[in-house]
Design a protein around this motif. Structure first.
Motif, mmCIF file in Angstrom:
data_model
loop_
_atom_site.group_PDB
_atom_site.id
_atom_site.type_symbol
_atom_site.label_atom_id
_atom_site.label_comp_id
_atom_site.label_asym_id
_atom_site.label_seq_id
_atom_site.Cartn_x
_atom_site.Cartn_y
_atom_site.Cartn_z
ATOM 1 N N TYR A 10 42.864 37.441 39.942
ATOM 2 C CA TYR A 10 43.463 38.719 39.490
ATOM 3 C C TYR A 10 45.159 38.372 39.707
ATOM 4 O O TYR A 10 45.585 37.637 40.460
ATOM 5 C CB TYR A 10 43.362 39.661 40.251
ATOM 6 C CG TYR A 10 41.832 40.328 40.250
ATOM 7 C CD1 TYR A 10 41.414 40.760 39.233
ATOM 8 C CD2 TYR A 10 40.938 40.504 41.080
ATOM 9 C CE1 TYR A 10 40.064 41.387 38.979
ATOM 10 C CE2 TYR A 10 39.746 40.925 41.192
ATOM 11 C CZ TYR A 10 39.385 41.124 39.897
ATOM 12 O OH TYR A 10 37.966 41.865 39.768
ATOM 13 N N ASP A 19 48.926 39.816 40.260
ATOM 14 C CA ASP A 19 49.695 40.834 41.240
ATOM 15 C C ASP A 19 49.447 42.040 40.858
ATOM 16 O O ASP A 19 49.502 43.184 41.699
ATOM 17 C CB ASP A 19 50.860 40.302 41.703
ATOM 18 C CG ASP A 19 51.099 38.934 42.620
ATOM 19 O OD1 ASP A 19 49.823 38.631 42.908
ATOM 20 O OD2 ASP A 19 51.960 38.534 42.468
ATOM 21 N N ASP A 20 49.691 42.392 39.512
ATOM 22 C CA ASP A 20 49.643 43.810 38.932
ATOM 23 C C ASP A 20 48.302 44.242 38.450
ATOM 24 O O ASP A 20 48.239 45.135 37.705
ATOM 25 C CB ASP A 20 50.888 44.000 37.772
ATOM 26 C CG ASP A 20 50.507 42.906 36.593
ATOM 27 O OD1 ASP A 20 49.652 42.051 36.647
ATOM 28 O OD2 ASP A 20 51.101 43.225 35.624
ATOM 29 N N GLU A 80 43.976 51.557 44.245
ATOM 30 C CA GLU A 80 45.363 51.712 43.666
ATOM 31 C C GLU A 80 45.632 50.157 42.651
ATOM 32 O O GLU A 80 45.122 49.180 42.803
ATOM 33 C CB GLU A 80 46.351 52.186 44.723
ATOM 34 C CG GLU A 80 46.059 53.326 45.329
ATOM 35 C CD GLU A 80 46.359 54.609 44.568
ATOM 36 O OE1 GLU A 80 47.025 54.355 43.549
ATOM 37 O OE2 GLU A 80 45.284 55.404 44.747
ATOM 38 N N GLY A 117 47.487 47.182 41.790
ATOM 39 C CA GLY A 117 47.951 46.055 42.639
ATOM 40 C C GLY A 117 47.115 45.218 43.478
ATOM 41 O O GLY A 117 45.811 45.659 43.727
ATOM 42 N N LEU A 118 47.350 44.008 43.605
ATOM 43 C CA LEU A 118 46.483 43.054 44.229
ATOM 44 C C LEU A 118 45.956 43.330 45.701
ATOM 45 O O LEU A 118 44.901 43.192 46.029
ATOM 46 C CB LEU A 118 47.275 41.703 44.153
ATOM 47 C CG LEU A 118 46.215 40.527 44.657
ATOM 48 C CD1 LEU A 118 45.036 40.511 43.765
ATOM 49 C CD2 LEU A 118 46.981 39.098 44.672
ATOM 50 N N GLU A 119 46.995 43.926 46.605
ATOM 51 C CA GLU A 119 46.552 44.138 47.955
ATOM 52 C C GLU A 119 45.458 45.473 47.886
ATOM 53 O O GLU A 119 44.632 45.319 48.900
ATOM 54 C CB GLU A 119 47.870 44.684 48.715
ATOM 55 C CG GLU A 119 48.900 43.615 49.115
ATOM 56 C CD GLU A 119 48.179 42.351 49.685
ATOM 57 O OE1 GLU A 119 47.553 42.473 50.712
ATOM 58 O OE2 GLU A 119 48.438 41.242 49.169
ATOM 59 N N SER A 120 45.747 46.486 47.031
ATOM 60 C CA SER A 120 44.459 47.240 46.965
ATOM 61 C C SER A 120 43.057 46.881 46.740
ATOM 62 O O SER A 120 42.302 47.200 47.301
ATOM 63 C CB SER A 120 44.968 48.521 46.243
ATOM 64 O OG SER A 120 43.955 49.664 46.259
ATOM 65 N N LYS A 156 42.390 43.728 47.080
ATOM 66 C CA LYS A 156 41.750 42.936 48.103
ATOM 67 C C LYS A 156 41.177 43.927 49.278
ATOM 68 O O LYS A 156 39.984 43.467 49.953
ATOM 69 C CB LYS A 156 42.874 42.154 48.982
ATOM 70 C CG LYS A 156 43.274 40.857 48.146
ATOM 71 C CD LYS A 156 44.369 40.213 48.862
ATOM 72 C CE LYS A 156 44.845 39.090 47.846
ATOM 73 N NZ LYS A 156 46.206 38.570 48.741
ATOM 74 N N GLN A 157 41.602 45.021 49.581
ATOM 75 C CA GLN A 157 41.127 46.034 50.624
ATOM 76 C C GLN A 157 39.665 46.330 50.127
ATOM 77 O O GLN A 157 38.718 46.356 50.993
ATOM 78 C CB GLN A 157 42.234 46.931 50.781
ATOM 79 C CG GLN A 157 43.371 46.701 51.545
ATOM 80 C CD GLN A 157 44.347 47.957 51.842
ATOM 81 O OE1 GLN A 157 44.136 48.918 51.204
ATOM 82 N NE2 GLN A 157 45.590 47.469 52.352
ATOM 83 N N ASN A 200 37.335 43.322 50.684
ATOM 84 C CA ASN A 200 37.088 43.226 51.869
ATOM 85 C C ASN A 200 36.272 44.276 52.567
ATOM 86 O O ASN A 200 35.249 43.844 53.277
ATOM 87 C CB ASN A 200 38.516 42.999 52.946
ATOM 88 C CG ASN A 200 38.831 41.673 52.527
ATOM 89 O OD1 ASN A 200 38.665 40.734 52.073
ATOM 90 N ND2 ASN A 200 40.460 41.888 52.639
#
Length: 115
Positions: free
Chosen positions: A3, A5-6, A16, A18-21, A23-24, A27
């Motif tokens: 993926y 970053d956007d 949401e 974005g990559l961080e959401s 990943k959450q 996980n």
């Protein structure tokens, strides 16, 4: 990395952009189904678009959507359409049947009657 970053995932409630959401989300999913496997059944590619029909299998090891873990196996079919830019997926559309998943883990499912 698959993926960008956007990344934007469609069909994943509560995720949401974005990559961080993303990943959450993954996980949390792998915490519930730590032995999850994705088996590709069909793959179609055209230009920068990939369509995958797959089945996710695994065993529920933690509570999920209010249903306590009972070690039940899941077999969840799905279809995803992935759009790529510069070799990374920036948009994914996914469709799977949540009722199948809930039924397999033993969630109470209300029946709708025509009467």
């Amino acid at each position: 990395m698959l993926y960008s970053d956007d990344i934007i995932l469609h069909g994943y409630q509560g995720v949401e952009p974005g990559l961080e959401s993303v990943k959450q989300f993954y996980n949390a999913f792998w915490a519930v189904f730590p032995d999850a496997r994705v088996t590709i059944q069909e793959l179609l590619e055209q230009a920068d678009t990939l369509v995958a029909r797959y089945v996710i299998t695994g065993t529920q090891r933690e509570a999920f959507m209010g249903v306590a873990a009972a070690g039940r196996r899941i077999e969840l079919p799905g279809i995803s359409i992935l759009h790529f830019r510069n070799g990374r997926c920036f948009e994914r559309w996914a469709c799977s049947n949540s009722l199948i998943l809930l039924s397999q883990i033993g969630a109470p499912i209300a029946r709708i009657s025509g009467q």
